[in-house]
Design an enzyme around this catalytic site. Structure first.
Site, PDB file in Angstrom:
ATOM      1  N   HIS A  23     -52.093  37.575  10.559  1.00 23.23           N
ATOM      2  CA  HIS A  23     -52.996  38.294   9.842  1.00 23.23           C
ATOM      3  C   HIS A  23     -53.593  37.527   8.795  1.00 23.23           C
ATOM      4  CE1 HIS A  23     -54.000  41.530   7.294  1.00 23.23           C
ATOM      5  NE2 HIS A  23     -54.079  42.332   8.380  1.00 23.23           N
ATOM      6  N   ASP A  67     -50.442  46.009  14.875  1.00 22.72           N
ATOM      7  CA  ASP A  67     -50.633  46.390  16.465  1.00 22.72           C
ATOM      8  C   ASP A  67     -49.689  45.993  17.308  1.00 22.72           C
ATOM      9  OD1 ASP A  67     -53.158  47.536  15.704  1.00 22.72           O
ATOM     10  OD2 ASP A  67     -54.214  45.572  15.611  1.00 22.72           O
TER      11      ASP A  67
HETATM   12  N1  CMC Z   1     -51.727  33.665  18.274  1.00 25.28           N
HETATM   13  C1  CMC Z   1     -51.823  32.113  18.245  1.00 25.28           C
HETATM   14  N2  CMC Z   1     -52.308  31.661  17.035  1.00 25.28           N
HETATM   15  C2  CMC Z   1     -52.739  32.222  16.116  1.00 25.28           C
HETATM   16  C3  CMC Z   1     -52.842  33.734  16.049  1.00 25.28           C
HETATM   17  C4  CMC Z   1     -52.201  34.262  17.340  1.00 25.28           C
HETATM   18  N3  CMC Z   1     -52.071  35.686  17.246  1.00 25.28           N
HETATM   19  N4  CMC Z   1     -53.276  33.952  15.028  1.00 25.28           N
HETATM   20  C5  CMC Z   1     -53.401  32.786  13.966  1.00 25.28           C
HETATM   21  N5  CMC Z   1     -53.053  31.887  14.831  1.00 25.28           N
HETATM   22  C6  CMC Z   1     -53.325  30.361  14.391  1.00 25.28           C
HETATM   23  C7  CMC Z   1     -54.817  30.280  14.545  1.00 25.28           C
HETATM   24  O1  CMC Z   1     -55.004  29.488  15.969  1.00 25.28           O
HETATM   25  C8  CMC Z   1     -55.029  29.091  13.547  1.00 25.28           C
HETATM   26  O2  CMC Z   1     -54.358  28.022  14.116  1.00 25.28           O
HETATM   27  P1  CMC Z   1     -54.980  26.366  13.501  1.00 25.28           P
HETATM   28  O3  CMC Z   1     -54.796  26.459  12.003  1.00 25.28           O
HETATM   29  O4  CMC Z   1     -53.829  25.521  14.248  1.00 25.28           O
HETATM   30  O5  CMC Z   1     -56.286  26.350  14.061  1.00 25.28           O
HETATM   31  C9  CMC Z   1     -54.030  29.612  12.358  1.00 25.28           C
HETATM   32  O6  CMC Z   1     -53.203  30.251  13.097  1.00 25.28           O
HETATM   33  C10 CMC Z   1     -55.029  30.654  11.499  1.00 25.28           C
HETATM   34  O7  CMC Z   1     -55.638  31.449  12.329  1.00 25.28           O
HETATM   35  P2  CMC Z   1     -57.119  32.331  12.175  1.00 25.28           P
HETATM   36  O8  CMC Z   1     -57.616  32.743  13.166  1.00 25.28           O
HETATM   37  O9  CMC Z   1     -57.901  31.025  11.364  1.00 25.28           O
HETATM   38  O10 CMC Z   1     -56.667  33.389  11.152  1.00 25.28           O
HETATM   39  P3  CMC Z   1     -57.752  34.433  10.517  1.00 25.28           P
HETATM   40  O11 CMC Z   1     -57.039  34.792   9.342  1.00 25.28           O
HETATM   41  O12 CMC Z   1     -59.132  33.931  10.690  1.00 25.28           O
HETATM   42  O13 CMC Z   1     -57.266  35.406  11.734  1.00 25.28           O
HETATM   43  C11 CMC Z   1     -56.459  37.510  12.901  1.00 25.28           C
HETATM   44  C12 CMC Z   1     -56.592  36.623  11.644  1.00 25.28           C
HETATM   45  C13 CMC Z   1     -55.622  38.417  12.825  1.00 25.28           C
HETATM   46  C14 CMC Z   1     -57.941  37.840  13.552  1.00 25.28           C
HETATM   47  C15 CMC Z   1     -55.725  36.434  13.975  1.00 25.28           C
HETATM   48  O14 CMC Z   1     -54.445  36.265  13.581  1.00 25.28           O
HETATM   49  C16 CMC Z   1     -55.768  36.916  15.112  1.00 25.28           C
HETATM   50  O15 CMC Z   1     -56.776  36.837  15.934  1.00 25.28           O
HETATM   51  N6  CMC Z   1     -54.665  37.698  15.837  1.00 25.28           N
HETATM   52  C17 CMC Z   1     -54.545  38.112  16.876  1.00 25.28           C
HETATM   53  C18 CMC Z   1     -55.582  39.576  17.004  1.00 25.28           C
HETATM   54  C19 CMC Z   1     -54.542  40.697  16.541  1.00 25.28           C
HETATM   55  O16 CMC Z   1     -53.559  40.857  16.493  1.00 25.28           O
HETATM   56  N7  CMC Z   1     -55.389  41.359  15.573  1.00 25.28           N
HETATM   57  C20 CMC Z   1     -54.735  42.402  14.596  1.00 25.28           C
HETATM   58  C21 CMC Z   1     -54.837  42.240  13.211  1.00 25.28           C
HETATM   59  S1  CMC Z   1     -53.839  43.494  12.302  1.00 25.28           S
HETATM   60  C22 CMC Z   1     -54.576  44.927  12.410  1.00 25.28           C
HETATM   61  C23 CMC Z   1     -56.285  44.952  12.553  1.00 25.28           C
HETATM   62  O17 CMC Z   1     -56.868  44.389  11.424  1.00 25.28           O
HETATM   63  O18 CMC Z   1     -56.579  45.412  13.325  1.00 25.28           O
END
Ligand code: CMC
Length: 378
Positions: A261, A315
């Protein structure tokens, strides 16, 4: 003037001043209008929470009754509106159907002056009231079934389950869905809420605001994740396969859906509540291998990625809950949209009270001063 530094995803940049909800991502806290999500999930209901979000205070008994009655009166869809939903392609995604039908609902609504607060509030109850009916109608039509008219004796959650099946819902099922709606109703400046505020800031009408926010919610990084979680888990046949599944996903730099998140760096408090509800539901209605796989998956992901602040988000458990309620997988994100409509409209109302059109800057990285070259000389 120095060029401001670009912040990808606007992470941590305030986009509005808001008094609707609050998150502490380090402590795992979420509150609506100052009330903790745990207390609201235990003691309140979705209709009351919707009014709280929109109007800022817990309603008196009379205000609550009036608001609930307005939501129920506003569930009606005209025959022509039902024809529009019937005409949508049944093999399309229910989120696309919802976006299209919300836009159409706006077309059937008399043009209003939304600078008038009374007309704004009328639109708010119309949209929150109609939203679950639009989802249920599309579900019935695409399954080749007749529309089931809403039952005014039932609250939003129970009525939605009734309109999907035509059966009076089990009280536990209705309560579980009601709590899920409370948990999804608002969540500060997430992508779809930001969309709602941006579209609202142009003085677009609220049906367009909500249709736009629905579009924003569809993506797998946002609301679309709940559907992906279940689809992922269906590919894992037992707990012993979980480590390989996680390894495979990470090896291809894929995301584990339902984890991580932008704001929470500990377990999402909504996931904690949903996990408890899932446990209760599975104990009453029967445990399935899917539940055990989910619990094992959480253990595995947290042991590998917990140090990066990656824990289950809302989720992760919502899909199990909805699947146990017999809801089709591609209706999970529309349920999220039903709940979040209250938050979107609370933000729209707040935005309209002190509006300035959104018009951010950019960091230009293109060229300057080029001369046009005629096409036959390129
Ligand atoms: N699985 C694997 N690695 C992850 C995940 C994940 N679900 N989430 C974050 N990371 C890693 C990412 O690869 C990155 O690693 P590194 O620093 O080595 O490059 C680090 O953690 C930071 O992640 P980010 O993608 O830059 O984080 P963000 O704040 O931009 O994205 C997020 C947040 C929710 C989009 C992301 O965690 C994600 O894609 N999660 C999976 C999709 C998901 O479950 N979404 C629902 C979110 S909650 C309810 C809603 O808003 O709908």
């Amino acid at each position: 003037m120095a060029t401001p530094e670009l912040v990808p995803g606007l992470a941590g940049i305030p986009a509005a001043e808001s008094s609707i909800s609050y998150i502490d991502g380090q402590k795992g806290l979420l509150a609506y209008r100052g009330y903790s999500i745990e207390e609201l999930a235990e003691k309140s209901n979705f209709e009351e929470v919707s009014r709280l979000l929109v109007h800022g205070e817990l309603p008196t008994p009379e205000e609550h009754e009036r608001f609930s009655a307005l939501l129920r009166e506003n569930r009606g869809l005209s025959e022509r509106m039902l024809d529009v939903i019937r005409a949508l392609p049944g093999n399309g995604h229910p989120m696309d159907a919802l976006q299209a039908s919300m836009a159409a609902l706006g077309m059937f609504s008399r043009a209003r002056d939304y600078r008038d607060p009374a007309q704004r509030d009328e639109a708010i109850v119309r949209i929150i009231g109609a939203m679950p009916v639009l989802v249920a109608a599309f579900e019935r039509f695409r399954s080749g079934e007749d529309f089931i008219p809403p039952d005014p004796s039932l609250d939003t959650a129970a009525n939605f389950l009734w309109m999907l099946t035509g059966e009076k819902p089990d009280p536990l099922a209705a309560r579980v869905l009601d709590v899920a709606l409370i948990l999804h109703a608002d969540h500060t400046m997430n992508a779809s809420t930001f969309t709602a505020r941006v579209v609202g800031s142009t003085e677009a009408d609220p049906f367009t605001v909500v249709a736009s926010a629905v579009g924003s919610l569809t993506g797998p990084l946002h609301g679309g994740a709940n559907e992906r979680v279940l689809r992922d888990l269906e590919t894992v046949s037992g707990v012993e396969e979980v480590p390989d599944f996680v390894e495979g996903r990470l090896a291809t730099k894929g995301k584990l859906m339902g984890f991580g998140h932008r704001v929470y760096k500990v377990k999402d408090p909504r996931a904690v509540i949903l996990q408890g509800l899932a446990r209760e539901l599975f104990e009453k209605l029967g445990r399935t291998p899917l539940y055990d796989v989910a619990v094992r998956l959480e253990e595995e992901v947290v042991s590998r990625l917990g140090h990066k602040g990656i824990h289950p988000n809302v989720d992760f458990y919502s899909g199990f809950v909805y699947s146990k309620l017999g809801i089709p997988v591609d209706d999970f994100t529309p349920i999220f949209a039903i709940a979040r409509t209250s938050g979107w409209l609370a933000h729209w109302r707040e935005q309209m009270q002190d509006n300035r059109i959104f018009r951010p800057g950019q960091v230009y990285s293109g060229e300057h001063g080029r001369s046009y070259v005629p096409i036959d000389q390129r």
